[in-house]
Design a protein around this motif. Structure first.
Motif, short mmCIF file in Angstrom:
data_model
loop_
_atom_site.label_atom_id
_atom_site.label_comp_id
_atom_site.label_asym_id
_atom_site.label_seq_id
_atom_site.Cartn_x
_atom_site.Cartn_y
_atom_site.Cartn_z
N ASP A 133 44.97 -37.19 50.01
CA ASP A 133 46.40 -36.94 50.21
C ASP A 133 46.69 -35.64 50.94
OD1 ASP A 133 47.39 -39.28 48.83
OD2 ASP A 133 46.71 -38.33 46.97
N HIS A 134 45.62 -34.91 51.31
CA HIS A 134 45.80 -33.58 51.91
C HIS A 134 45.05 -33.50 53.25
CE1 HIS A 134 47.03 -32.85 47.80
NE2 HIS A 134 47.61 -31.74 48.21
N ASP A 191 50.25 -31.53 51.49
CA ASP A 191 50.18 -32.99 51.47
C ASP A 191 50.76 -33.55 52.77
OD1 ASP A 191 52.99 -33.06 51.24
OD2 ASP A 191 52.93 -33.34 49.06
N TYR A 236 50.00 -40.73 55.37
CA TYR A 236 48.97 -41.43 54.60
C TYR A 236 48.69 -42.79 55.24
CZ TYR A 236 46.59 -43.59 50.62
OH TYR A 236 45.67 -44.23 49.81
#
Length: 309
Positions: A133-134, A191, A236
């Motif tokens: 997520d990062h 994020d 994402y």
């Protein structure tokens, strides 16, 4: 080495990869474009592996496959088929309504196996599977309305100057298609939502300063002749073409890292390098040391807000 059954066996580290139908033409010749076979694709990926693998390791992939060559059907493959060898890394990630088991390319043998599957282009996530997520990369895709590379060159120059003002390191890459990617290394603390919001504000700031030349309009009909500053990949499950990957176009052009001073080279264009000479360019280490300088966005965000008033 070749097998008697029409296969070719290629050694990669401790493994041997079988290449089926190595003489299959993936890139038909014609005009100024050279013809390239599956064996040529495998040979290229084997030679470029030392330079390409650092950009792939630990990252989920989407594979762009052309089993019948670039003039045949295209398959965008996210899920790893069950028949792939067990030694190929996979990572299971959440998607809407389920999961996807992405292929991860951590070694030369995997890269050659994917080439044998006619995975011409490798699209990679901007995050690694251990911190999915990062993202540790931010990507601006400079997408011209036509095949006008001068507009791309000018947009890259303007974006590079703005990133310099924000004191962010950045890297430049030809896409092997029509444009350029400008990549900012991040330290992985933000994020996707934070990174995307920052990228959007940078793009909006630049387009606002040059409204006749640049746009952030997602719909083509709203862009006119202006170059599109695309930040959509910073999310994402979105992907960007990997450095040194081949693109499915005549002549087998390659997405190739370059130094910023190359922007002034009149011979530079989006398809400047192909499988014939991209390894030679890779050996110059155009991004030397740059991508290890991942930054936090906090200071750059404050500088950007000050610029925006």
């Amino acid at each position: 080495m070749s097998g008697g059954d029409g296969t070719r066996r290629v050694r990669a580290g401790r493994r041997t990869v079988e290449v089926y139908r190595p003489d299959k033409v993936l890139f038909p010749g014609g005009g100024d474009a050279k013809e390239y076979t599956k064996a040529d694709l495998v040979d290229y990926y084997r030679a470029v592996a030392p330079f390409m693998l650092p950009h792939l390791r630990g990252r989920p992939l989407m594979l762009e496959r052309h089993p019948d060559g670039i003039d045949g059907p295209t398959f965008m493959q996210k899920n790893t088929p069950d028949h792939y060898p067990e030694w190929i890394e996979r990572v299971e990630l959440a998607k809407e309504g389920g999961t996807v088991r992405h292929t991860v390319c951590d070694d030369t043998a995997t890269l050659l196996y994917l080439a044998d599957q006619a995975s011409i282009t490798l699209h990679r996530w901007l995050s690694r599977s251990d911190r999915i997520d990062h993202p540790d990369r931010l990507v601006f895709d400079l997408d011209p309305s036509g095949d006008d590379f001068e507009a791309v060159r000018e947009a890259a120059r303007l974006l590079g100057e703005l990133l310099d003002e924000l004191e962010l390191p950045s890297a430049l890459m030809t896409t092997g298609s029509r444009g350029l990617h400008v990549i900012v290394p991040l330290n992985g603390r933000h994020d996707f939502d934070e990174v995307r919001a920052f990228a959007r504000d940078v793009a909006d700031t630049l387009a606002g300063a040059h409204p006749d030349r640049l746009t952030t309009a997602a719909r083509k009909k709203d862009r006119g002749d202006r170059l599109y500053l695309d930040i959509q990949r910073n999310a994402y499950a979105q992907t960007a073409v990997a450095p040194y990957t081949v693109r499915p176009r005549p002549g087998a052009p390659v997405a190739t890292p370059v130094t910023w001073d190359r922007l002034d080279d009149p011979e530079l264009h989006a398809r400047r390098w192909t499988v014939a000479d991209a390894v030679e360019q890779a050996r110059t280490h155009p991004w030397s040391g740059l991508l290890s300088r991942g930054r936090a966005l906090g200071p750059a965000r404050r500088r950007l807000n000050a610029l925006r008033g």
